[in-house]
Design an enzyme around this catalytic site. Structure first.
Site, PDB file in Angstrom:
ATOM      1  CB  CYS A  76      37.616  39.497  57.397  1.00 46.82           C
ATOM      2  SG  CYS A  76      36.981  38.076  56.508  1.00 46.82           S
ATOM      3  CB  CYS A  95      38.723  38.394  53.946  1.00 44.32           C
ATOM      4  SG  CYS A  95      37.026  38.848  54.311  1.00 44.32           S
TER       5      CYS A  95
END
Ligand code: ZN
Length: 144
Positions: free
Chosen positions: A69, A72
């Protein structure tokens, strides 16, 4: 804060009793001598997460994230900065949901990154999406 608080060691998972007024003085683990509150996020697997949340008197903020991600990964340094800003009264931890899918299911994580705040073993708040360090710290302080 008064009296003693239970703090789980990030290195050996031993539960330490720490005098509340010693929290800001870099306490060491009584079992393995590792710093108990290093002021940086600890990486947890599913069982480690449950242990930390259940056996700690300090509030715990968990960043549920995934290596695949992009937001993230962008938030990681911000989360580390927030950990320093919130130390020593709040513990920050990371849980990689791609490795700990059981933990993600148990806590109902539908998107990453999601931050969940735990107090005394119970969820006390959650917020999804990547945030800058200042917003993470402000959200935690507002939720406590
Ligand atoms: Zn230890």
């Amino acid at each position: 804060m008064q009296g003693t608080v239970h703090v789980t060691c990030p290195a050996c998972a031993g539960v330490n009793r720490v005098l509340a007024d010693r929290l800001g003085k870099a306490p060491l683990c009584g079992r393995c001598q590792a710093p108990l509150l290093p002021g940086q996020p600890r990486d947890l697997d599913g069982p480690g997460l449950e242990r930390l949340v259940a056996r700690n008197d300090l509030p715990v903020v968990v960043d549920f994230w995934s290596p695949s991600c992009g937001p993230c990964r962008m938030m990681a340094p911000q989360f580390e900065q927030a950990a320093r800003a919130l130390a020593p009264g709040v513990l920050l931890a990371r849980c990689d949901v791609s490795a700990a899918q059981d933990a993600a299911m148990r806590h109902g994580i539908r998107s990453v990154p999601t931050l969940v705040l735990f107090r005394q073993g119970r969820e006390a708040g959650r917020i999804s999406g990547a945030l800058p360090a200042g917003d993470i710290a402000a959200w935690v302080r507002g939720a406590l």
